[in-house]
Design an enzyme around this catalytic site. Sequence first.
Site, PDB file in Angstrom:
ATOM      1  N   GLU A   1       0.838  -1.193   0.000  1.00  0.00           N
ATOM      2  CA  GLU A   1       0.000   0.000   0.000  1.00  0.00           C
ATOM      3  C   GLU A   1       0.880   1.252   0.000  1.00  0.00           C
ATOM      4  OE1 GLU A   1      -3.804   1.844   2.494  1.00  0.00           O
ATOM      5  OE2 GLU A   1      -2.411   0.509   3.523  1.00  0.00           O
TER       6      GLU A   1
ATOM      7  N   LYS B   1      -9.785   1.489  -2.642  1.00  0.00           N
ATOM      8  CA  LYS B   1     -10.046   1.036  -1.269  1.00  0.00           C
ATOM      9  C   LYS B   1     -11.508   1.302  -0.896  1.00  0.00           C
ATOM     10  CE  LYS B   1      -7.792   1.396   3.272  1.00  0.00           C
ATOM     11  NZ  LYS B   1      -6.662   2.063   3.974  1.00  0.00           N
TER      12      LYS B   1
ATOM     13  N   CYS C   1      -5.690  -2.993   2.670  1.00  0.00           N
ATOM     14  CA  CYS C   1      -5.515  -2.735   4.100  1.00  0.00           C
ATOM     15  C   CYS C   1      -6.797  -2.949   4.905  1.00  0.00           C
ATOM     16  CB  CYS C   1      -4.952  -1.321   4.287  1.00  0.00           C
ATOM     17  SG  CYS C   1      -4.142  -1.065   5.887  1.00  0.00           S
TER      18      CYS C   1
END
Length: 310
Positions: A52, A131, A173
Amino acid sequence: MASAVGTIMKKPVKIALVQLLSGSDKAANLRHAASQVAKAAAGGSKIVVLPECFNSPYGTAYFPKYAEPILPLPPVKEEAPSYFALSAMASENNIYLIGGSIPELNPSTKKIYNTCLIFGPDGALLSIHRKLHLFDVNIPGKVSMRESDVLSPGNKVTIVDLPEYGKVAIGICYDIRFPEIAAIAARKGAFALIYPGAFNLVTGALHWKLLAQARAVDNQIYVGMCSPARNLDSTYHAWGHSMILDPMAAMLAEAQEGEAIIESELNEDRILETRRNIPLETQRRFDVYPDVSEGQVAYEDPDLLGQVCN
């Protein structure tokens, strides 16, 4: 879940996760990533994963400065150096590249996203994952972050077909804390869940490995978690410990805190063996609770519609 022989994976594949130490110089970060991707590919890996925010420091203060316009495709080369660097890494090394994530600016809406770009061995863009779940967390006295102050969320589940091997699902994440994405991907035939992520020293110690094992156990497929290396001189301290787990949640490879390349071979036999031994797919009680993969799942983001095949 798909479980017939040959329907999950067409053949075994070696995967590498590249745990990078990145700084404030974007161009230097891209050059360093390219050198490490080449090293991973030279070791025989055909799928390579970056962390990331590999091209920039991580943090809400940095996202606007480092954000690049990707849309409309193809982007302007001078404005999107990370896009073209990732494409070159994939084509020059003849690999599938899951490009960690970069801050992305949508010029028309002015929204900023945390975005993963996935490229094929010919350098062509295969898919975009933004995301979905933003890291808005406050653990008093330990860690506080509000990504939503700067970032906007993506709007689709991302499952990418790698023609020689099968399907992989992408999350970034915080996405790993939401098991629905993983369940949908597994029931749609994915053989691996790939999460570029940058957990911190608090949440990493608590939940990084736990969540990776949970997603593997729940879905009986491979899980890869790719973190930045830990830099205590930066404003954000990443946990590190990139890892690859098998469908029984056994650790196949794990990095420590520093830079590293970890690798493992993934094969269908291990998935099938796990599902024979613990037959969750035939024991689920969809007569009692719904199958999330049969609901109104979005596989297309309206903002990306028509831009790239998924």
